[in-house]
Scaffold this active site. Sequence first.
Site, PDB file in Angstrom:
ATOM      1  N   ASP A   1       0.859  -1.181   0.000  1.00 42.03           N
ATOM      2  CA  ASP A   1       0.000   0.000   0.000  1.00 42.03           C
ATOM      3  C   ASP A   1       0.900   1.237   0.000  1.00 42.03           C
ATOM      4  O   ASP A   1       2.041   1.161  -0.474  1.00 42.03           O
ATOM      5  CB  ASP A   1      -0.957  -0.071   1.213  1.00 42.03           C
TER       6      ASP A   1
ATOM      7  N   HIS B   1       2.086   1.987  -3.218  1.00 49.39           N
ATOM      8  CA  HIS B   1       1.164   2.949  -3.813  1.00 49.39           C
ATOM      9  C   HIS B   1       1.709   4.372  -3.763  1.00 49.39           C
ATOM     10  O   HIS B   1       0.958   5.324  -3.883  1.00 49.39           O
ATOM     11  CB  HIS B   1      -0.208   2.874  -3.125  1.00 49.39           C
TER      12      HIS B   1
END
Length: 371
Positions: free
Chosen positions: A194, A217
Site C-alpha cells: 500500500d 502505492h
Amino acid sequence: MDSRHLCMSFFILFFLVLANEAFQDAFANSCNVTGGRSQIVVPRGAYMVKSAVFNGPCKGWIEFRVEGTIKAPAGLVSDDDWVAFRHFDGLAITGKGTFHGFGESAWNFNNCEKNPKCRRLPISIQLDFVNNSVVSGINSLNSKYFHVKIHQSHRIKIDGVHIIAPEDSPNTDGIHIGNSENIRILNSIIATGDDCVSMGPGSKDIWVHNVTCGPGHGISIGSLGKYDNEADVNGIKVQNCTLSGTNYGLRIKTWASDIQLSAYNITYDNVIIDNAYNPIFIDQQYCPFDGCDQSAKPSSVQIKDVWFKNIRGSSKSQLAVTLQCSRKYPCNNINFWNINLLYHGPEGSVNATCMNVRGSASGIEKPASCI
Ligand SMILES: *[C@@H]1O[C@H](CO)[C@@H](O)[C@H](O)[C@H]1NC(C)=O
Ligand SMILES: *[C@@H]1O[C@H](CO)[C@@H](O)[C@H](O)[C@H]1NC(C)=O
Ligand SMILES: *[C@@H]1O[C@H](CO)[C@@H](O)[C@H](O)[C@H]1NC(C)=O
Ligand SMILES: *[C@@H]1O[C@H](CO)[C@@H](O)[C@H](O)[C@H]1NC(C)=O
Ligand SMILES: *[C@@H]1O[C@H](CO)[C@@H](O)[C@H](O)[C@H]1NC(C)=O
Ligand SMILES: *[C@@H]1O[C@H](CO)[C@@H](O)[C@H](O)[C@H]1NC(C)=O
C-alpha cells in the site's frame, strides 16, 4: 549518562514460550530508572511475541534495541496492536533486527475492501503519544496491517529503516502518520503493498527525505474527509525521493463528503518517479471500494499552496498528471516547475488532465500543463 544494560534471557521458541513476560519485566525495570538512559536489548535469535504494549511515561530515556527477530503469531489474532509504545518522552527503537508480522498468514482474512466495518488486523509498530523519539535501522517484514503508525506524537525521527512486504499485500502501509507534528522520515527503503508513506488528517510539519519507495502505492497525503473533526494537513515536504515501480506516485486523496478541512503548504521537490501508472495524482473523489456515489457530493477538502518542483521519470500510462479537484473547493495555487515525465506507449505523447484547478506552470512542461 548512566546506563543500565538489561539483557533479557528468553526461552527459545522450542516450546512456543512467548517472550511477552520477559519483555514486560525488562520494561518495568527500565522504565523506573530515574535519569539517564536504560536499554532493553533483544539479542540475536528469534522470539515469538503475542503482543507487547509498553506504557510510559518512564523516568528516563528508554532504548529498545532489537538485534534479533521478533515474530508475531500466525493467523488472526485478537489483539488490536502487536508492538505498541504509548506515552513516552524520549524513546529510541534501534538495532538491525526485524519485526516479523507474519502477515502472510492473515492477509486472506482482510476483507476491508468489501466490508466497511471490517475489523482491522494488528499494526506492527505503533507509536501513540510519543515525543522526542527516534526509530532507526530496524527492519519491518510482512506486517499484518500497517508496518508503522505514528499517532498523536511530536518530534519523531525515523531514519534508515527497511520495510518489506509483497506488492499485493493489503493495507500494508509503510509509515502512516496521523495527528502528529514535526516528523522526519529519512534515508529509508520501503517496498510494500500500500502507500509507502501516508499522511492522514492532522499531519503537520512532515519531512520525507531520501526515501526509496516501490513497489507500493507511492507517497500519499490522505485519505482526508472521511471522518468528522479531521484536523488540517499543513507543511509537508517530500524531497529527494525515488519511487520505482509504484502504481501511484505523489498523491493527495480526499473523499467526496461534507467534511471540511484544508491541506496546504505542500512541497514535492526533486523526486524521481520511475514507471508509475499515475505519477502525479490529486484525487478528490477518492473511493478505493465500489459503492461510493461519486456524483452526489463534491469533496469539502480545500487543497492549496502546493509545489511540484523537479519531478522527473516515466509514466506507465499516457495520463501522467491528473488533477481532479473539487468543484466546491477548487484546488488553489498549485504550482508546477520542471516536470519531466516520459511516456513510451503507443497512444501518443504524455498528457495531463485538470478539473477545477488554479495555479501555474513553468520550466520544463512534460506533459504540457493543463492548468
Ligand atoms: C519503581 O521504583 C519504585 C520506587 O523506587 C519502587 O517502589 C517500585 O517497586 C519500582 N517498580 C518496578 C516495577 O521496579
Ligand atoms: C508531547 O508534546 C506535546 C506538545 O509539545 C504535549 O502536548 C504532550 O503532552 C507531550 N506528550 C508527552 C507524552 O510527553
Ligand atoms: C539515502 O538513504 C540510503 C539508504 O536508503 C543511504 O544509503 C544513503 O547514504 C542516503 N543518502 C544520503 C545522501 O544521505
Ligand atoms: C509551511 O511548512 C513548513 C514546514 O514544512 C513550515 O516551516 C512553515 O512555517 C509552513 N508555512 C506556513 C505558512 O504555514
Ligand atoms: C537533495 O538532492 C540535491 C541534488 O541531488 C542536493 O543538492 C541537496 O543537497 C539534497 N538535499 C538535502 C536536504 O540533502
Ligand atoms: C490524454 O490521454 C488520454 C488517454 O489516452 C486520452 O483519452 C485523452 O484524450 C488525452 N487528453 C489530451 C488532452 O490529450
